[in-house]
Design an enzyme around this catalytic site. Sequence first.
Site, PDB file in Angstrom:
ATOM      1  N   THR A   1      87.210  24.535   0.337  1.00  0.00           N
ATOM      2  CA  THR A   1      86.384  23.580   0.666  1.00  0.00           C
ATOM      3  C   THR A   1      85.813  23.010  -0.634  1.00  0.00           C
ATOM      4  OG1 THR A   1      84.736  25.017   1.381  1.00  0.00           O
ATOM      5  CG2 THR A   1      86.418  24.557   3.123  1.00  0.00           C
TER       6      THR A   1
ATOM      7  N   TYR B   1      72.088  33.030   0.583  1.00  0.00           N
ATOM      8  CA  TYR B   1      73.200  32.334   1.539  1.00  0.00           C
ATOM      9  C   TYR B   1      73.586  33.588   2.465  1.00  0.00           C
ATOM     10  CZ  TYR B   1      77.756  30.766   2.869  1.00  0.00           C
ATOM     11  OH  TYR B   1      78.740  30.490   3.469  1.00  0.00           O
TER      12      TYR B   1
ATOM     13  N   ASP C   1      70.126  15.050   9.495  1.00  0.00           N
ATOM     14  CA  ASP C   1      69.813  16.359   9.042  1.00  0.00           C
ATOM     15  C   ASP C   1      69.581  17.470  10.019  1.00  0.00           C
ATOM     16  OD1 ASP C   1      68.571  18.453   7.501  1.00  0.00           O
ATOM     17  OD2 ASP C   1      67.068  17.103   6.423  1.00  0.00           O
ATOM     18  N   VAL C   2      70.336  18.668   9.870  1.00  0.00           N
ATOM     19  CA  VAL C   2      70.211  19.618  11.021  1.00  0.00           C
ATOM     20  C   VAL C   2      68.833  20.288  10.983  1.00  0.00           C
ATOM     21  CG1 VAL C   2      72.726  19.854  10.877  1.00  0.00           C
ATOM     22  CG2 VAL C   2      71.547  21.107   9.441  1.00  0.00           C
TER      23      VAL C   2
ATOM     24  N   LYS D   1      73.260  33.879   6.915  1.00  0.00           N
ATOM     25  CA  LYS D   1      74.593  34.175   7.270  1.00  0.00           C
ATOM     26  C   LYS D   1      74.368  35.298   8.254  1.00  0.00           C
ATOM     27  CE  LYS D   1      76.700  30.397   6.324  1.00  0.00           C
ATOM     28  NZ  LYS D   1      76.813  29.107   7.400  1.00  0.00           N
TER      29      LYS D   1
ATOM     30  N   ASN E   1      78.147  23.971  12.016  1.00  0.00           N
ATOM     31  CA  ASN E   1      78.910  24.301  10.592  1.00  0.00           C
ATOM     32  C   ASN E   1      78.197  24.021   9.321  1.00  0.00           C
ATOM     33  OD1 ASN E   1      81.538  24.526   9.305  1.00  0.00           O
ATOM     34  ND2 ASN E   1      81.124  22.533   8.939  1.00  0.00           N
TER      35      ASN E   1
HETATM   36  N1  LIG Z   1      84.103  27.723   1.845  1.00  0.00           N
HETATM   37  C1  LIG Z   1      84.015  28.876   2.045  1.00  0.00           C
HETATM   38  O1  LIG Z   1      84.535  29.635   1.225  1.00  0.00           O
HETATM   39  C2  LIG Z   1      83.044  29.581   3.143  1.00  0.00           C
HETATM   40  C3  LIG Z   1      83.182  30.698   3.564  1.00  0.00           C
HETATM   41  C4  LIG Z   1      82.421  31.464   4.715  1.00  0.00           C
HETATM   42  C5  LIG Z   1      81.824  30.676   5.381  1.00  0.00           C
HETATM   43  N2  LIG Z   1      81.561  29.125   4.995  1.00  0.00           N
HETATM   44  C6  LIG Z   1      81.002  28.384   6.072  1.00  0.00           C
HETATM   45  O2  LIG Z   1      81.844  27.158   6.644  1.00  0.00           O
HETATM   46  C7  LIG Z   1      80.945  26.337   6.899  1.00  0.00           C
HETATM   47  C8  LIG Z   1      81.656  25.167   6.090  1.00  0.00           C
HETATM   48  O3  LIG Z   1      81.813  25.261   4.967  1.00  0.00           O
HETATM   49  P1  LIG Z   1      82.374  24.120   3.842  1.00  0.00           P
HETATM   50  O4  LIG Z   1      82.837  25.273   3.045  1.00  0.00           O
HETATM   51  O5  LIG Z   1      83.184  23.334   4.645  1.00  0.00           O
HETATM   52  O6  LIG Z   1      81.028  23.607   3.121  1.00  0.00           O
HETATM   53  P2  LIG Z   1      80.921  22.375   2.281  1.00  0.00           P
HETATM   54  O7  LIG Z   1      79.943  22.343   1.325  1.00  0.00           O
HETATM   55  O8  LIG Z   1      82.013  21.774   1.743  1.00  0.00           O
HETATM   56  O9  LIG Z   1      80.364  21.351   3.602  1.00  0.00           O
HETATM   57  C9  LIG Z   1      79.346  21.567   4.265  1.00  0.00           C
HETATM   58  C10 LIG Z   1      78.836  20.109   4.731  1.00  0.00           C
HETATM   59  O10 LIG Z   1      77.500  20.179   5.319  1.00  0.00           O
HETATM   60  C11 LIG Z   1      76.731  18.992   5.078  1.00  0.00           C
HETATM   61  N3  LIG Z   1      75.313  19.337   5.021  1.00  0.00           N
HETATM   62  C12 LIG Z   1      74.601  19.939   4.138  1.00  0.00           C
HETATM   63  N4  LIG Z   1      73.277  20.144   4.449  1.00  0.00           N
HETATM   64  C13 LIG Z   1      73.539  19.459   5.584  1.00  0.00           C
HETATM   65  C14 LIG Z   1      72.187  18.953   6.361  1.00  0.00           C
HETATM   66  N5  LIG Z   1      70.777  19.516   6.078  1.00  0.00           N
HETATM   67  N6  LIG Z   1      72.494  18.393   7.744  1.00  0.00           N
HETATM   68  C15 LIG Z   1      73.422  17.772   8.050  1.00  0.00           C
HETATM   69  N7  LIG Z   1      74.648  18.191   7.033  1.00  0.00           N
HETATM   70  C16 LIG Z   1      74.562  19.008   6.219  1.00  0.00           C
HETATM   71  C17 LIG Z   1      77.222  18.458   3.545  1.00  0.00           C
HETATM   72  O11 LIG Z   1      76.856  17.315   3.525  1.00  0.00           O
HETATM   73  C18 LIG Z   1      78.776  18.923   3.727  1.00  0.00           C
HETATM   74  O12 LIG Z   1      79.472  17.885   4.013  1.00  0.00           O
HETATM   75  C19 LIG Z   1      79.686  26.660   6.323  1.00  0.00           C
HETATM   76  O13 LIG Z   1      78.584  27.087   7.314  1.00  0.00           O
HETATM   77  C20 LIG Z   1      79.634  27.629   5.336  1.00  0.00           C
HETATM   78  O14 LIG Z   1      78.674  28.630   5.064  1.00  0.00           O
HETATM   79  C21 LIG Z   1      82.580  28.652   4.146  1.00  0.00           C
END
Ligand SMILES: NC(=O)c1ccc[n+]([C@@H]2O[C@H](COP(=O)([O-])OP(=O)(O)OC[C@H]3O[C@@H](n4cnc5c(N)ncnc54)[C@H](O)[C@@H]3O)[C@@H](O)[C@H]2O)c1
Length: 255
Positions: free
Chosen positions: A194, A159, A63-64, A163, A90
Amino acid sequence: MGRLTGKTAIITGTAGGLGLTTIELFAKEGANVVAVDVQIDLLKENVAKISDIEGKILPFKMDVSSKADWAEVVEKTVKEFGQVDVLVNNAAVIKHGQSLMETTLEDWNLMIAVNQTGVLLGMQAVVPEMQKVGKGSIINISSIGGIAGGEADSFCAGYSATKGAVRSLTKHAAQMLTKDNIRVNSVHPGAMMTPMLKEALKDEANRQIVERSFPLPPHAADPADVAYGIVYLASDETKYTTGSELVIDGGFTSR
Ligand SMILES: NC(=O)c1ccc[n+]([C@@H]2O[C@H](COP(=O)([O-])OP(=O)(O)OC[C@H]3O[C@@H](n4cnc5c(N)ncnc54)[C@H](O)[C@@H]3O)[C@@H](O)[C@H]2O)c1
């Protein structure tokens, strides 16, 4: 030889989405990867499907937002691979449907703990190891929500706030760590296909916002569009790049 051969990376939030694509690309480019997530079963299942890679991928539960977990993962990485060269912060959580006035304190605190405190703890945990190596690259995944407001992010105030914090914390860390030859950069994806976005797109209004806000077809990025940017920042191709923002958003913030 790959672009990351000889490097060891810790990458968080890797059970799916951008993190999963990133660990695969890193290993294809030769890096050894410690891939962490709270969802360890899903992570192991997905790692088992990855093939044709030069580096190794070691899945690990953490857990980060836990300082103790960070100490454990860094110890495990050094024991397994000898050093830490790259950190990709990430992992993140979002609570859809919580605009400014709907935000609850409970969810606000959860997003701060994972998205913001997790990034701080990660950097604090790896920097002493990078100092031993004499260099390093830290890549913090922010968002366009860390740069601009607007419809596409207004459905989650907490959120966006975290960020923005990741963006400014990255710049502070970059300034603090140049003396150690440790580079710190942020990446700012727009909409990316995603699990996180798929959940938001279940709502028709959100789907229309994404189509309007990201005009470049197919509106939402493939995770690989962003993961290649992360590989670039991890590699020595960017040895003079620190404190920068890599925006990969289909033109969203250029308007
Ligand atoms: N998908 C988008 O449109 C988008 C847009 C801008 C930024 N982002 C950023 O990109 C990154 C990846 O996003 P994504 O879309 O792949 O998200 P996602 O929700 O598909 O994946 C996030 C992962 O983080 C893990 N996670 C959550 N809490 C955790 C914790 N406490 N400790 C360890 N792991 C944990 C989850 O289990 C999941 O596998 C994130 O930082 C997100 O904010 C995503």
